[in-house]
Design a protein around this motif. Structure first.
Motif, PDB file in Angstrom:
ATOM      1  N   THR A  33       0.847  -1.187   0.000  1.00  0.00           N
ATOM      2  CA  THR A  33       0.000   0.000   0.000  1.00  0.00           C
ATOM      3  C   THR A  33       0.888   1.244   0.000  1.00  0.00           C
ATOM      4  O   THR A  33       2.056   1.201   0.392  1.00  0.00           O
ATOM      5  CB  THR A  33      -0.905   0.055   1.240  1.00  0.00           C
ATOM      6  OG1 THR A  33      -0.089   0.139   2.410  1.00  0.00           O
ATOM      7  CG2 THR A  33      -1.847  -1.133   1.322  1.00  0.00           C
ATOM      8  N   GLU A  95      -4.304  -4.666   3.793  1.00  0.00           N
ATOM      9  CA  GLU A  95      -5.452  -3.763   3.638  1.00  0.00           C
ATOM     10  C   GLU A  95      -5.745  -3.620   2.153  1.00  0.00           C
ATOM     11  O   GLU A  95      -4.823  -3.374   1.369  1.00  0.00           O
ATOM     12  CB  GLU A  95      -5.147  -2.385   4.237  1.00  0.00           C
ATOM     13  CG  GLU A  95      -4.941  -2.396   5.738  1.00  0.00           C
ATOM     14  CD  GLU A  95      -4.537  -1.028   6.279  1.00  0.00           C
ATOM     15  OE1 GLU A  95      -4.625  -0.027   5.548  1.00  0.00           O
ATOM     16  OE2 GLU A  95      -4.117  -0.981   7.451  1.00  0.00           O
ATOM     17  N   ASP A  96      -6.996  -3.773   1.795  1.00  0.00           N
ATOM     18  CA  ASP A  96      -7.430  -3.618   0.401  1.00  0.00           C
ATOM     19  C   ASP A  96      -6.588  -4.439  -0.571  1.00  0.00           C
ATOM     20  O   ASP A  96      -6.242  -3.984  -1.662  1.00  0.00           O
ATOM     21  CB  ASP A  96      -7.415  -2.140  -0.009  1.00  0.00           C
ATOM     22  CG  ASP A  96      -8.365  -1.296   0.833  1.00  0.00           C
ATOM     23  OD1 ASP A  96      -9.441  -1.812   1.193  1.00  0.00           O
ATOM     24  OD2 ASP A  96      -8.019  -0.144   1.152  1.00  0.00           O
ATOM     25  N   SER A 100       0.178  -3.712   3.967  1.00  0.00           N
ATOM     26  CA  SER A 100       0.341  -2.360   4.515  1.00  0.00           C
ATOM     27  C   SER A 100       1.459  -2.304   5.557  1.00  0.00           C
ATOM     28  O   SER A 100       1.942  -1.234   5.894  1.00  0.00           O
ATOM     29  CB  SER A 100      -0.972  -1.864   5.131  1.00  0.00           C
ATOM     30  OG  SER A 100      -1.364  -2.701   6.192  1.00  0.00           O
TER      31      SER A 100
END
Length: 107
Positions: A33, A95-96, A100
Protein backbone atom coordinates in the motif's frame (compact mmCIF):
# COMPACT_ATOMS: atom_id res chain seq x y z
CA UNK A 1 9.98 -28.79 3.54
CA UNK A 2 9.88 -25.54 1.62
CA UNK A 3 6.64 -23.91 0.43
CA UNK A 4 7.14 -22.26 -2.95
CA UNK A 5 6.09 -18.61 -3.15
CA UNK A 6 3.45 -19.48 -5.75
CA UNK A 7 1.74 -21.84 -3.28
CA UNK A 8 1.41 -19.41 -0.36
CA UNK A 9 -2.21 -19.20 0.68
CA UNK A 10 -2.70 -15.43 1.06
CA UNK A 11 -2.68 -13.65 -2.33
CA UNK A 12 -1.14 -10.38 -1.06
CA UNK A 13 1.66 -12.23 0.75
CA UNK A 14 2.13 -14.50 -2.27
CA UNK A 15 2.56 -11.45 -4.54
CA UNK A 16 5.08 -9.81 -2.20
CA UNK A 17 7.18 -12.94 -1.63
CA UNK A 18 7.13 -13.82 -5.35
CA UNK A 19 8.39 -10.32 -6.19
CA UNK A 20 11.05 -10.48 -3.46
CA UNK A 21 12.34 -13.85 -4.67
CA UNK A 22 12.39 -12.63 -8.27
CA UNK A 23 14.27 -9.48 -7.21
CA UNK A 24 11.48 -7.57 -8.98
CA UNK A 25 11.56 -4.22 -7.23
CA UNK A 26 8.60 -2.77 -9.17
CA UNK A 27 6.32 -5.74 -8.44
CA UNK A 28 7.43 -5.71 -4.79
CA UNK A 29 6.47 -2.07 -4.27
CA UNK A 30 3.28 -2.58 -6.30
CA UNK A 31 2.28 -5.27 -3.75
CA UNK A 32 2.49 -2.69 -0.93
CA UNK A 33 0.00 0.00 0.00
CA UNK A 34 1.01 3.64 -0.26
CA UNK A 35 2.64 4.49 3.05
CA UNK A 36 3.36 0.86 3.98
CA UNK A 37 5.57 0.35 7.04
CA UNK A 38 7.87 -2.35 8.39
CA UNK A 39 9.93 -3.36 11.36
CA UNK A 40 13.04 -5.51 11.75
CA UNK A 41 13.66 -7.22 15.10
CA UNK A 42 11.04 -4.97 16.72
CA UNK A 43 12.44 -1.66 15.46
CA UNK A 44 10.55 0.37 12.87
CA UNK A 45 12.73 1.04 9.84
CA UNK A 46 12.47 3.20 6.74
CA UNK A 47 10.86 0.68 4.40
CA UNK A 48 12.56 1.74 1.16
CA UNK A 49 16.03 2.08 2.69
CA UNK A 50 15.72 -1.28 4.43
CA UNK A 51 14.41 -3.09 1.34
CA UNK A 52 17.08 -1.57 -0.89
CA UNK A 53 19.83 -2.64 1.54
CA UNK A 54 18.47 -6.01 2.75
CA UNK A 55 16.65 -7.27 -0.36
CA UNK A 56 17.44 -5.65 -3.69
CA UNK A 57 21.12 -4.66 -3.42
CA UNK A 58 21.95 -8.01 -1.79
CA UNK A 59 19.71 -10.44 -3.72
CA UNK A 60 17.46 -11.36 -0.81
CA UNK A 61 15.50 -14.62 -1.00
CA UNK A 62 12.88 -16.28 1.22
CA UNK A 63 12.57 -20.05 1.49
CA UNK A 64 9.27 -20.37 3.35
CA UNK A 65 9.20 -23.27 5.82
CA UNK A 66 5.70 -22.77 7.25
CA UNK A 67 2.74 -20.43 7.24
CA UNK A 68 0.01 -19.77 9.80
CA UNK A 69 -2.73 -17.24 10.61
CA UNK A 70 -4.39 -17.69 7.21
CA UNK A 71 -1.06 -17.09 5.44
CA UNK A 72 -0.26 -13.83 7.26
CA UNK A 73 2.57 -15.32 9.33
CA UNK A 74 5.57 -17.11 7.87
CA UNK A 75 8.67 -18.82 9.16
CA UNK A 76 11.35 -18.80 6.51
CA UNK A 77 15.03 -19.19 5.86
CA UNK A 78 16.06 -15.77 4.56
CA UNK A 79 19.33 -15.24 2.79
CA UNK A 80 21.13 -12.36 1.15
CA UNK A 81 24.66 -11.59 0.03
CA UNK A 82 25.42 -9.59 3.20
CA UNK A 83 24.24 -11.83 6.03
CA UNK A 84 24.07 -15.28 4.48
CA UNK A 85 21.13 -17.39 5.66
CA UNK A 86 19.13 -17.12 8.86
CA UNK A 87 15.83 -18.44 10.19
CA UNK A 88 13.31 -15.59 10.26
CA UNK A 89 9.70 -14.90 11.07
CA UNK A 90 7.48 -12.62 9.00
CA UNK A 91 4.09 -11.13 9.94
CA UNK A 92 1.98 -9.27 7.40
CA UNK A 93 -0.90 -6.82 7.72
CA UNK A 94 -3.06 -6.56 4.60
CA UNK A 95 -5.45 -3.76 3.64
CA UNK A 96 -7.43 -3.62 0.40
CA UNK A 97 -5.55 -6.58 -1.05
CA UNK A 98 -2.05 -5.18 -0.49
CA UNK A 99 0.49 -5.46 2.31
CA UNK A 100 0.34 -2.36 4.51
CA UNK A 101 2.93 -3.54 7.05
CA UNK A 102 5.38 -6.34 7.54
CA UNK A 103 7.36 -7.26 10.58
CA UNK A 104 10.40 -9.49 10.38
CA UNK A 105 13.08 -10.73 12.70
CA UNK A 106 15.07 -13.75 13.66
CA UNK A 107 12.99 -16.76 14.60
Amino acid sequence: MTISAGRLSHPAVRALVTALNSNDEQAFYDALTTGATMSDDGLDRDLRQWCDREIFATRGHLDVQSESDHGLSLVANYRNDTWGEMRTRWRFTVEDGKVSRFETGQA
